[in-house]
Scaffold this motif. Structure first.
Motif, mmCIF file in Angstrom:
data_model
loop_
_atom_site.group_PDB
_atom_site.id
_atom_site.type_symbol
_atom_site.label_atom_id
_atom_site.label_comp_id
_atom_site.label_asym_id
_atom_site.label_seq_id
_atom_site.Cartn_x
_atom_site.Cartn_y
_atom_site.Cartn_z
ATOM 1 N N GLU A 38 31.180 65.924 47.219
ATOM 2 C CA GLU A 38 31.766 67.273 46.502
ATOM 3 C C GLU A 38 32.198 66.869 45.020
ATOM 4 O O GLU A 38 31.991 67.946 44.080
ATOM 5 N N LYS A 41 29.163 66.646 42.743
ATOM 6 C CA LYS A 41 28.518 68.087 42.394
ATOM 7 C C LYS A 41 29.256 68.820 41.717
ATOM 8 O O LYS A 41 28.817 69.347 40.628
ATOM 9 N N LYS A 42 30.857 68.783 41.977
ATOM 10 C CA LYS A 42 31.570 69.829 40.885
ATOM 11 C C LYS A 42 31.227 68.960 39.574
ATOM 12 O O LYS A 42 31.258 70.016 38.340
ATOM 13 N N VAL A 44 29.060 67.315 38.115
ATOM 14 C CA VAL A 44 27.612 67.594 37.595
ATOM 15 C C VAL A 44 27.399 69.121 37.191
ATOM 16 O O VAL A 44 27.009 69.295 36.069
ATOM 17 N N GLU A 45 28.077 70.029 37.994
ATOM 18 C CA GLU A 45 27.844 71.528 37.632
ATOM 19 C C GLU A 45 28.737 71.757 36.103
ATOM 20 O O GLU A 45 28.395 72.509 35.421
ATOM 21 N N GLY A 46 29.935 71.097 36.106
ATOM 22 C CA GLY A 46 30.916 71.365 34.930
ATOM 23 C C GLY A 46 29.956 70.542 33.600
ATOM 24 O O GLY A 46 30.677 70.617 32.695
ATOM 25 N N ASN A 47 29.065 69.680 33.806
ATOM 26 C CA ASN A 47 28.445 68.823 32.812
ATOM 27 C C ASN A 47 27.128 69.456 32.516
ATOM 28 O O ASN A 47 26.271 68.539 31.836
ATOM 29 N N GLY A 48 26.774 70.757 32.909
ATOM 30 C CA GLY A 48 25.554 71.372 32.719
ATOM 31 C C GLY A 48 24.334 70.812 33.430
ATOM 32 O O GLY A 48 23.131 70.691 32.946
ATOM 33 N N GLY A 49 24.756 70.258 34.496
ATOM 34 C CA GLY A 49 23.585 69.682 35.419
ATOM 35 C C GLY A 49 23.244 68.108 35.042
ATOM 36 O O GLY A 49 22.381 67.731 35.652
ATOM 37 N N LYS A 50 23.912 67.564 34.129
ATOM 38 C CA LYS A 50 23.929 66.183 33.830
ATOM 39 C C LYS A 50 24.734 65.223 34.545
ATOM 40 O O LYS A 50 25.955 65.931 34.952
ATOM 41 N N LYS A 56 35.201 62.202 34.921
ATOM 42 C CA LYS A 56 35.038 63.755 35.171
ATOM 43 C C LYS A 56 34.936 63.737 36.639
ATOM 44 O O LYS A 56 35.328 64.849 37.372
ATOM 45 N N ALA A 60 37.453 65.830 38.986
ATOM 46 C CA ALA A 60 36.789 66.638 40.157
ATOM 47 C C ALA A 60 37.218 66.502 41.512
ATOM 48 O O ALA A 60 37.366 67.380 42.135
#
Length: 106
Positions: A38, A41-42, A44-50, A56, A60
Motif C-alpha cells: 500500500e 502504491k501511494k 508511485v501515485e504521488g510520483n506520477g506513476g514512476k 517517499k 507514504a
C-alpha cells in the motif's frame, strides 16, 4: 485464530496446504507485506506513476491504514503500529496455551 478478521486468512492458508504452519506471526507477516504494498502504491501515485525514491515510500507508510488479518493496520507519528493486539500464554504440561487475547490500550 480468535479474531474474526483472521478467519478468511486461516481458511485460505489451510486450503493451500502450505508445508509450514502459519504460526503466531503469519497474520502479522501478511499484514506487514500488504502495508508495504500500500505504501509503494501511494508513493508511485504521488510520483506520477514512476518508481519513487525509498524515502517517499517510507513517508507514504505513515498514511497507510486498512483492516487486515490482525485487525486495524495503521501507524503513529513514530512509525509504530497502532494495533496493540496481544495474547497472554500460560505454560501447561510443557506446552504454551493461550489464556487471553485483547488490545493493549496503554
Amino acid at each position: 485464530e480468535e479474531l474474526a478478521s483472521a478467519k478468511e486468512f486461516l481458511a485460505n492458508y489451510k486450503a493451500e496446504n502450505y508445508k509450514e504452519a502459519y504460526e503466531a506471526y503469519g497474520g502479522y507477516a501478511y499484514d506487514s507485506t500488504w502495508a508495504i504494498i500500500e505504501a509503494v502504491k501511494k508513493a508511485v501515485e504521488g510520483n506520477g506513476g514512476k518508481l519513487p525514491e525509498r524515502a517517499k515510500v517510507v513517508e507514504a507508510m505513515q498514511g497507510v491504514s486498512f483492516e487486515g488479518v490482525t485487525g486495524s493496520v495503521a501507524f503513529d507519528e513514530f512509525g509504530d503500529t497502532t494495533n496493540k493486539q496481544l495474547t497472554v500464554y500460560k505454560v501447561t504440561g510443557g506446552a504454551f496455551k493461550p489464556v487471553k487475547s485483547g488490545t493493549f490500550g496503554g
